[in-house]
Write an enzyme that holds these catalytic residues in place. Structure first.
Site, PDB file in Angstrom:
ATOM      1  N   VAL A  95       0.842  -1.209   0.000  1.00 44.63           N
ATOM      2  CA  VAL A  95       0.000   0.000   0.000  1.00 44.63           C
ATOM      3  C   VAL A  95       0.873   1.255   0.000  1.00 44.63           C
ATOM      4  O   VAL A  95       1.922   1.297   0.654  1.00 44.63           O
ATOM      5  CB  VAL A  95      -0.915  -0.028   1.264  1.00 44.63           C
ATOM      6  CG1 VAL A  95      -1.746   1.244   1.362  1.00 44.63           C
ATOM      7  CG2 VAL A  95      -1.839  -1.247   1.221  1.00 44.63           C
ATOM      8  N   SER A 101      -2.143  -0.110  -5.609  1.00 47.90           N
ATOM      9  CA  SER A 101      -2.878  -1.065  -4.764  1.00 47.90           C
ATOM     10  C   SER A 101      -4.360  -0.718  -4.660  1.00 47.90           C
ATOM     11  O   SER A 101      -5.224  -1.600  -4.771  1.00 47.90           O
ATOM     12  CB  SER A 101      -2.248  -1.145  -3.372  1.00 47.90           C
ATOM     13  OG  SER A 101      -2.383   0.094  -2.712  1.00 47.90           O
ATOM     14  N   ASP A 145      -4.119   5.160 -13.133  1.00 49.85           N
ATOM     15  CA  ASP A 145      -4.007   3.889 -12.398  1.00 49.85           C
ATOM     16  C   ASP A 145      -5.180   2.961 -12.724  1.00 49.85           C
ATOM     17  O   ASP A 145      -4.993   1.796 -13.078  1.00 49.85           O
ATOM     18  CB  ASP A 145      -3.981   4.124 -10.878  1.00 49.85           C
ATOM     19  CG  ASP A 145      -2.645   4.635 -10.385  1.00 49.85           C
ATOM     20  OD1 ASP A 145      -1.844   5.097 -11.212  1.00 49.85           O
ATOM     21  OD2 ASP A 145      -2.413   4.576  -9.164  1.00 49.85           O
TER      22      ASP A 145
HETATM   23  O1  PMV Z   1      -0.844   5.978  -7.342  1.00 46.18           O
HETATM   24  P1  PMV Z   1       0.504   6.501  -7.670  1.00 46.18           P
HETATM   25  O2  PMV Z   1       1.358   6.772  -6.490  1.00 46.18           O
HETATM   26  O3  PMV Z   1       1.148   5.685  -8.738  1.00 46.18           O
HETATM   27  O4  PMV Z   1       0.310   7.939  -8.338  1.00 46.18           O
HETATM   28  C1  PMV Z   1      -0.335   8.090  -9.533  1.00 46.18           C
HETATM   29  C2  PMV Z   1       0.369   9.058 -10.384  1.00 46.18           C
HETATM   30  C3  PMV Z   1       0.141  10.537 -10.095  1.00 46.18           C
HETATM   31  O5  PMV Z   1       0.431  11.157 -11.354  1.00 46.18           O
HETATM   32  C4  PMV Z   1       1.116  11.034  -9.067  1.00 46.18           C
HETATM   33  C5  PMV Z   1      -1.255  10.875  -9.660  1.00 46.18           C
HETATM   34  C6  PMV Z   1      -2.308  10.686 -10.725  1.00 46.18           C
HETATM   35  O6  PMV Z   1      -3.494  10.707 -10.372  1.00 46.18           O
HETATM   36  O7  PMV Z   1      -1.980  10.519 -11.915  1.00 46.18           O
END
Ligand code: PMV
Length: 306
Positions: A95, A101, A145
């Site tokens: 996490v 995650s 994501d």
């Molecule tokens: O969930 P993470 O830590 O991989 O962050 C996603 C990437 C960011 O560009 C920092 C945030 C986003 O919403 O795209």
């Protein structure tokens, strides 16, 4: 009973800039995954998430609870009342380490619930449901994501546009090294937003340069120009440092990977902790893996993009 899984992910290029409409590239990581089991049980819905030591009734969870909200919204989308089942969530994705995650749990949950209820949800429908939950995790997510995880393929992503997949001309191998430092995305995204507000022209220029790297990287991947990719990663890491999202741990690991022969290395995800990725090949990956562990990584995963 229905069981479904969803992979983790890494961002190859463009984190943070992607929140401000520049392109980014992400790939799924099948070596880690979230798994959700939905089982019949008469009565109110129970949620069991042993990895985060939580066991609770759906009706006791508020609207800020990501798991409960995904259950409610998926059931609402499928026109089924949220009752008469239990949900068990397990995950090998650490996490707050930039490996997706939260999005993986949402996607696995959407898939398992749809299958349990005997219904189909398309990857786009699961992606849209998971995006709503990302807002609880991240505040202002770009959507990268949930997209890369729901579609389980490499994506060239621009916020608010249909994501594009692309050809991978030559297989690429990445070592993914965990700094051991948890770094909530919401906090780092908030810090970058404040920095942008206080120096708009500097940050817009940084985001433009990061976006240009993502565009160049897509071309390099499509044409199998592996030699071009490492320097692009190094430049992305340099810009990440200028944005204030690197850390001592990240810098130690990227330097160790480069000294051991990696072609390029950078943070992946929100930064300030989380994971570092290094582009390796058959000749260097063992050496880079050992160097990353010696430099303090708590674990290293090797993944291949075909
Ligand atoms: O969930 P993470 O830590 O991989 O962050 C996603 C990437 C960011 O560009 C920092 C945030 C986003 O919403 O795209």
């Amino acid at each position: 009973m229905s069981t479904a899984s969803a992979p983790g992910k890494i961002i190859l290029f463009g984190e943070h800039a992607v929140v401000y409409n520049r392109p980014a590239i992400a790939i799924p990581v099948a070596q880690v995954k979230a798994t959700v089991k939905v089982e019949s049980r008469t009565g109110p819905v129970q949620i069991d998430a042993p990895d985060i030591s939580r066991r609770y009734a759906l009706e006791d969870a508020g609207p800020e609870d990501p798991i409960a909200t995904m259950v409610r919204q998926t059931c609402a989308r499928l026109g089924a009342p949220p009752k008469d089942f239990t949900v068990r969530i397990e995950s090998t994705i650490p996490v707050a380490r930039g490996l997706g995650s939260g999005a993986a749990v949402s996607v696995a949950l959407g898939r398992a619930l749809a299958s349990f209820l005997g219904r189909d949800l398309t990857p786009q429908e699961i992606c849209d449901l998971a995006f709503e939950i990302e807002k609880l995790h991240h505040g202002t997510p770009s959507g990268i994501d949930n997209t890369v995880i729901a579609f389980e393929r490499p994506v060239y992503f621009v916020k608010g546009q249909t994501s594009e997949s692309f050809r991978v001309a030559q297989p690429l191998t990445f070592a993914i090294a965990d700094t051991g430092v948890a770094s909530p995305t919401k906090d780092v995204v908030g810090d970058v937003r404040r920095a942008l507000d206080s120096d708009r022209s500097r940050f817009e220029a940084l985001f433009d340069r990061v976006g240009a790297l993502a565009r160049a990287a897509r071309t390099a991947i499509e044409f199998g120009d592996i030699d071009a990719l490492g320097p692009l990663m190094i430049e992305n890491q340099r810009l990440a440092r200028s944005m204030g999202i690197s850390s001592i741990e990240i810098d130690n690991l990227t330097h160790a990977a480069m000294r051991a022969g990696a072609r390029g290395a950078k943070l992946s995800g929100a930064g300030r902790g989380g994971n570092v990725i290094a582009l390796v090949d058959a000749r260097t990956h063992g050496k880079v893996e050992r160097a990353l562990m010696d430099a303090g990584a708590v674990r290293v995963i090797v993944t291949r993009l075909e």
